[in-house]
Structure formats: C-alpha cells, structure tokens
Design a protein around this motif. Structure first.
Motif, mmCIF file in Angstrom:
data_model
loop_
_atom_site.group_PDB
_atom_site.id
_atom_site.type_symbol
_atom_site.label_atom_id
_atom_site.label_comp_id
_atom_site.label_asym_id
_atom_site.label_seq_id
_atom_site.Cartn_x
_atom_site.Cartn_y
_atom_site.Cartn_z
ATOM 1 N N UNK A 75 0.842 -1.194 0.000
ATOM 2 C CA UNK A 75 0.000 0.000 0.000
ATOM 3 C C UNK A 75 0.879 1.247 0.000
ATOM 4 N N UNK A 76 1.985 1.172 -0.724
ATOM 5 C CA UNK A 76 2.969 2.258 -0.663
ATOM 6 C C UNK A 76 2.585 3.455 -1.506
ATOM 7 N N UNK A 77 1.916 3.250 -2.618
ATOM 8 C CA UNK A 77 1.572 4.375 -3.475
ATOM 9 C C UNK A 77 0.955 3.905 -4.776
ATOM 10 N N UNK A 78 0.943 4.813 -5.762
ATOM 11 C CA UNK A 78 0.315 4.501 -7.040
ATOM 12 C C UNK A 78 0.932 5.347 -8.141
ATOM 13 N N UNK A 79 0.798 4.889 -9.369
ATOM 14 C CA UNK A 79 1.211 5.653 -10.555
ATOM 15 C C UNK A 79 -0.039 6.288 -11.158
ATOM 16 N N UNK A 80 -0.041 7.606 -11.271
ATOM 17 C CA UNK A 80 -1.213 8.347 -11.712
ATOM 18 C C UNK A 80 -0.976 8.992 -13.071
ATOM 19 N N UNK A 81 -2.031 9.012 -13.881
ATOM 20 C CA UNK A 81 -1.957 9.713 -15.166
ATOM 21 C C UNK A 81 -2.041 11.224 -14.931
ATOM 22 N N UNK B 247 2.839 10.261 -12.960
ATOM 23 C CA UNK B 247 3.287 10.830 -11.689
ATOM 24 C C UNK B 247 3.121 9.784 -10.597
ATOM 25 N N UNK B 248 4.153 9.631 -9.798
ATOM 26 C CA UNK B 248 4.102 8.689 -8.683
ATOM 27 C C UNK B 248 3.624 9.414 -7.426
ATOM 28 N N UNK B 249 2.654 8.842 -6.746
ATOM 29 C CA UNK B 249 2.218 9.365 -5.457
ATOM 30 C C UNK B 249 2.535 8.323 -4.389
ATOM 31 N N UNK B 250 3.301 8.735 -3.388
ATOM 32 C CA UNK B 250 3.739 7.826 -2.340
ATOM 33 C C UNK B 250 3.028 8.165 -1.032
#
Length: 258
Positions: free
Chosen positions: A159-165, A172-175
């Motif tokens: 559950x560290x983060x996600x890759x967003x369009x 963009x990576x959100x951590x």
C-alpha cells in the motif's frame, strides 16, 4: 494538590478527600476471585495491571487504579487509571519511536506476522480473559483478531503508493507516508478485536499509536501488551493506556504531537 503542569499533585486529590470524607458504601459485592478464572489462570493473586508506555509496563502518574468487574459482579482485578501526565508520557514515547516510520514495509509485515503468531500461541489464556469479562466464549474473537493481524501484515508492503496519469505526457508517482503519532479510542464491543482493528493498520503503514483501551473490558488490553513485549515490536510504537476515555480524549485531541 490539584492539577499541575507536570501532572497531578501528590498531597491532594483522593488522599486529601479521604481526610475529610467517608467513602460511600459499595453497591457491588466484591467476591475474592482470581484475576483470570479460565485455563492457565494464576490463582490467589490480587493483581493491579499497569499501563504500557515506551515498551514497558509503567505505573500511573497519579498512583490510582480502579476495579474491573465481571458480568455477575465478581471482582476480576484492578487496572491503572491514566491521567494527563500519562498521556504526555505516552505521546513522548511514540515520538521517540519515529524510526519505525522509516522501516520497510517488509520488515513491518514480518513483525506483525510474528505478533499474530504469538497471540495465537496464547489464545487459550486470552480467550479465558474475554470470557471472564464478557460472560461469553472468547475463542472466536481471538481467532478473528489473529486473522486480522495477518491481513494487515499482508498489506504492510502493498500500500505504498500509485502511478497516476497526468495531463502532460508521462506519469506521476504518489507515495503514501505515515502521518506520525495516532491516538485511538478502542470500542467496548469486541474489546480485543476492536483494539487490534485500530492499532494494526496504523502500525502496518509506519505510524505509532497511543491507544486508550476499552473502558468496560480493559484486561484484554493488558493481556495484549504482554504479547507485544515478546513480538519484536519496537519500544514506543504501541502505547496502551487504561482509564476513562472521556477524561483522556481531550488531552489526546489537544496534544500538538498527535
């Protein structure tokens, strides 16, 4: 003595009142029974359970405790009554454990798995405590608590983060980052499962917790911190207070480090 910045005065409060008043006769019959009457229970011990602060069992600052009764009025034991100074000590201990937030998800998962295994090993004793407190079998709640610990352990490194369009070309990576120290008021219904349900997800993602145990069934929390002591959970990551949630909540809510 009153309330001072460092805590409660030592020469006032209940001791001062006792010099001028007589205690009201109790309306509940105190039956001399051991703190735990289930399997593996120690007999003949009048035990007062302490707080759990900074990885150690700590006496309350005010020196007070209160009785815990079973559903039929039997005296099951005494637990410490935390005050404002104990809240401050617990938050300070949680702040000193900030290295937990920098550990890897895999390490936190392994520690939670170990915590679940140790709780499972003590399932009979913990279930007996639940049965004494609530008058109902506690085996199912202990099993559910173990299962929930395994669940949050599995999520610790997923559950560290996600890759967003984004509108521009690329991603963009959100951590996700820990928020720090979290205060939790544990519910009375399903006291052990409630404690696990508020503590485990918080520490799985790198936070530290100051938890106020169920006011009606606090002995489940004192059993749980004995499991914490043997499960490689770093000192200060989980701190457990017992007492009236209504008295402690304002101090937790007003603390700038929570």
């Amino acid at each position: 003595g009153g309330v001072r910045e460092s805590g409660f005065g030592r020469e006032g409060g209940w001791e001062g009142l006792a010099a001028y008043t007589r205690p009201k006769a109790t309306t509940r019959a105190l039956k001399p029974v051991p703190a735990h009457t289930g399997k593996g229970a120690a007999t003949g011990l009048d035990r007062t359970h302490k707080l759990y602060i900074g990885g150690k069992q700590a006496r309350p600052d005010g020196g007070h405790s209160h009785a815990v009764f079973g559903p039929k009025g039997a005296l099951l034991g005494h637990v410490a009554t935390a005050n404002r100074k104990d809240v401050r000590n617990a938050v300070e201990a949680a702040g000193a454990a900030k290295a937990w937030s920098k550990t890897t998800g895999a390490l936190r998962a392994q520690i939670l798995y170990y915590l679940a295994e140790n709780l499972s090993a003590r399932a009979d004793a913990v279930a007996a405590t639940l049965g004494d407190l609530t008058g109902k079998p506690g085996e199912d709640e202990v099993a559910a608590s173990v299962s929930r610990l395994f669940t949050y352990a599995a999520w610790a490194d997923k559950y560290a983060g996600a890759a967003n369009a984004v509108p521009l070309r690329g991603t963009a990576l959100s951590m996700r980052e820990p928020v720090g120290t979290i205060a939790a008021l544990c519910p009375d219904e399903a006291p052990l499962l409630g404690l696990v349900s508020v503590v485990a997800p918080a520490i799985a993602l790198g936070n530290r917790v100051v938890a106020v145990a169920s006011g009606a069934y606090p002995l489940t929390a004192t059993d749980f911190y004995q499991v914490l002591e043997t499960s490689d959970v770093p000192d200060g990551v989980v701190n457990i207070l017992t007492g009236d949630a209504g008295d402690l909540a304002p101090h937790l809510a007003g603390h700038m480090d929570v």
